[in-house]
Design an enzyme around this catalytic site. Structure first.
Site, PDB file in Angstrom:
ATOM      1  N   ASN A  43       0.838  -1.213   0.000  1.00 38.05           N
ATOM      2  CA  ASN A  43       0.000   0.000   0.000  1.00 38.05           C
ATOM      3  C   ASN A  43       0.872   1.262   0.000  1.00 38.05           C
ATOM      4  O   ASN A  43       0.582   2.246  -0.697  1.00 38.05           O
ATOM      5  CB  ASN A  43      -0.895   0.049   1.246  1.00 38.05           C
ATOM      6  CG  ASN A  43      -1.945  -1.054   1.276  1.00 38.05           C
ATOM      7  OD1 ASN A  43      -2.229  -1.673   0.255  1.00 38.05           O
ATOM      8  ND2 ASN A  43      -2.515  -1.297   2.440  1.00 38.05           N
ATOM      9  N   ASN A 182       1.521   5.132  14.912  1.00 36.26           N
ATOM     10  CA  ASN A 182       0.301   5.835  15.274  1.00 36.26           C
ATOM     11  C   ASN A 182       0.251   5.869  16.812  1.00 36.26           C
ATOM     12  O   ASN A 182       1.167   5.392  17.481  1.00 36.26           O
ATOM     13  CB  ASN A 182      -0.940   5.190  14.625  1.00 36.26           C
ATOM     14  CG  ASN A 182      -1.211   3.779  15.129  1.00 36.26           C
ATOM     15  OD1 ASN A 182      -0.706   3.363  16.164  1.00 36.26           O
ATOM     16  ND2 ASN A 182      -2.014   3.032  14.388  1.00 36.26           N
ATOM     17  N   THR A 229       1.294   9.643  14.101  1.00 37.65           N
ATOM     18  CA  THR A 229       0.053   9.952  13.384  1.00 37.65           C
ATOM     19  C   THR A 229      -1.116   9.837  14.373  1.00 37.65           C
ATOM     20  O   THR A 229      -1.187   8.895  15.161  1.00 37.65           O
ATOM     21  CB  THR A 229      -0.146   9.028  12.161  1.00 37.65           C
ATOM     22  OG1 THR A 229      -0.100   7.663  12.587  1.00 37.65           O
ATOM     23  CG2 THR A 229       0.947   9.244  11.122  1.00 37.65           C
ATOM     24  N   GLY A 234      -4.530  14.782  12.906  1.00 37.25           N
ATOM     25  CA  GLY A 234      -3.303  15.125  12.184  1.00 37.25           C
ATOM     26  C   GLY A 234      -2.108  14.347  12.697  1.00 37.25           C
ATOM     27  O   GLY A 234      -2.206  13.151  12.951  1.00 37.25           O
ATOM     28  N   THR A 258      -9.195   2.332   6.450  1.00 36.17           N
ATOM     29  CA  THR A 258      -8.201   1.263   6.287  1.00 36.17           C
ATOM     30  C   THR A 258      -7.114   1.706   5.306  1.00 36.17           C
ATOM     31  O   THR A 258      -7.423   2.142   4.202  1.00 36.17           O
ATOM     32  CB  THR A 258      -8.850  -0.029   5.741  1.00 36.17           C
ATOM     33  OG1 THR A 258     -10.129  -0.184   6.310  1.00 36.17           O
ATOM     34  CG2 THR A 258      -7.994  -1.244   6.050  1.00 36.17           C
ATOM     35  N   ASP A 262      -0.855   3.914   5.834  1.00 37.56           N
ATOM     36  CA  ASP A 262       0.037   3.535   4.722  1.00 37.56           C
ATOM     37  C   ASP A 262       0.108   4.671   3.696  1.00 37.56           C
ATOM     38  O   ASP A 262       1.175   4.961   3.147  1.00 37.56           O
ATOM     39  CB  ASP A 262      -0.467   2.265   4.026  1.00 37.56           C
ATOM     40  CG  ASP A 262      -0.638   1.118   4.996  1.00 37.56           C
ATOM     41  OD1 ASP A 262       0.067   1.102   6.021  1.00 37.56           O
ATOM     42  OD2 ASP A 262      -1.489   0.242   4.736  1.00 37.56           O
ATOM     43  N   GLY A 298     -11.503   0.543   0.369  1.00 37.14           N
ATOM     44  CA  GLY A 298     -10.367  -0.242  -0.118  1.00 37.14           C
ATOM     45  C   GLY A 298      -9.073   0.343   0.420  1.00 37.14           C
ATOM     46  O   GLY A 298      -9.065   1.404   1.051  1.00 37.14           O
TER      47      GLY A 298
HETATM   48  O1  RIB Z   1      -2.858  -0.913   6.763  1.00 33.81           O
HETATM   49  C1  RIB Z   1      -3.854  -1.611   6.079  1.00 33.81           C
HETATM   50  C2  RIB Z   1      -3.358  -2.944   5.656  1.00 33.81           C
HETATM   51  O2  RIB Z   1      -3.090  -3.713   6.791  1.00 33.81           O
HETATM   52  C3  RIB Z   1      -4.364  -3.745   4.856  1.00 33.81           C
HETATM   53  O3  RIB Z   1      -4.212  -3.564   3.467  1.00 33.81           O
HETATM   54  C4  RIB Z   1      -4.119  -5.167   5.301  1.00 33.81           C
HETATM   55  O4  RIB Z   1      -3.575  -5.931   4.300  1.00 33.81           O
HETATM   56  C5  RIB Z   1      -3.178  -5.057   6.476  1.00 33.81           C
HETATM   57  O5  RIB Z   1      -1.960  -5.462   6.132  1.00 33.81           O
END
Ligand code: RIB
Length: 320
Positions: A43, A182, A229, A234, A258, A262, A298
């Protein structure tokens, strides 16, 4: 500073269920299902690559259908992808629950990710990068090796300690230039690093601290740059010279958080490359990338494209 990013870490196939509220223990609920490319490392690489900065990814997958999804996805994203095959292990998977408030709960099976070895990380794949980005969703020994190699070869060594693990070796912190936890990971790090004095530290304590005290806590780790984070609040930045907060972007509708961490990490790494190492600007850039990522569902597919980032920078009156 060299102009490329190397992300070393996890590819995980996300198996995501959306439902109004999280189930209680023993409860079965009906939800909606969606699957797609994820994994914290991948990601982050996608977030960075979509900003237009040259990005390499090094990770491990099995010999299965999810491995093909990973290879095809990285190719379509223009990532210089080095996915080592571990045929005796399955490609990593994650079970993710997302509720109607955009909150998530995640369980990851590392599979092949846990088998990435130091031999899979030839020095030539790392030494010409400007920044090496790592997380803890991979093999801990090879992650440590990559950070040590980066730090001793003048490549910025970034660790996002996610997910924080009981087997985290605290010596790894000696090889880190930039640490991005975080709030939860920060409290876990404190409890692991200073068990006598901070054995029961939690996120509430962090939120109630004065900035000067938080800065001093960050300094006690002896990591040059610390970025905590704070989700919708912020982030807090502590460097050897100063400390400050950076605001999140506002006026957005949160759909799914989610992968927001990343997105921030990938965006921050890109900001460091684009600004030649200006931490404050790179954090601002990361905050925009992270903020935009929560506006759709996603993980990797929700990372913003360069044009959206530029448009948001204009709205926010931010430039790099
Ligand atoms: O940070 C989110 C990610 O954590 C997801 O995509 C999942 O795969 C986990 O690894």
């Amino acid at each position: 500073m060299s102009s490329s990013i190397v992300v070393i870490g996890s590819y995980v196939q996300d198996l995501t269920f959306r439902l109004p509220e999280f189930p209680k223990p023993g409860q079965t609920l009906i939800g909606n299902f969606q699957t797609g490319p994820g994994g914290k490392g991948s990601n982050q690489a996608v977030a960075a690559a979509r900003t237009g900065v040259k990005t390499r990814f090094i990770g491990a997958v099995g010999n299965d259908a999810f491995a093909k999804v990973a290879r095809d996805f990285h190719e379509s994203e223009g990532i210089d992808s080095h996915l080592f095959e571990k045929p005796e292990h399955a490609t990593g998977t994650a079970g993710i629950l997302v509720n109607d408030h955009g909150e998530n709960e995640i369980v990851v099976a590392l599979g092949a990710n846990g088998r990435l070895s130091a031999e899979d990380l030839p020095e030539t794949l790392i030494s010409n990068a400007g920044i090496v980005v790592t997380q803890l969703e991979s093999n801990l020994e090879s992650t440590h090796h990559a950070l040590q190699f980066a730090k001793t070869n003048g490549v910025l060594a970034l660790l996002n300690p996610a997910p924080m693990r009981d087997d985290f070796p605290v010596e790894m912190l000696n090889s880190v230039d930039i640490l991005i936890p975080n709030e939860t990971e920060f409290s876990q790090l404190l409890n692991t690093r200073f068990p006598e004095t901070h054995g029961t530290f939690d996120e509430t304590a962090i939120n109630e601290m004065q900035p000067q005290a938080l800065h001093e806590l960050c300094r006690s780790f002896k990591v040059p740059t610390f970025i905590i984070t704070l989700g919708s609040k912020g982030c807090f930045v502590s460097t050897e010279e100063s400390f400050y907060f950076v605001d999140p972007i506002t006026n957005i509708t949160v759909v799914d958080t989610t992968g927001a961490g990343d997105a921030f990490v990938g965006g921050f790494a890109s900001g460091m490359i684009q600004t030649g190492g200006d931490i404050r600007k790179a954090v601002g850039y990361g905050a925009i990338v992270g903020g935009l990522s929560v506006t759709r569902s996603g993980t990797a597919p929700a990372m913003p494209q360069k044009q959206e980032i530029l448009a948001q920078m204009e709205v926010s009156g931010f430039s790099i």
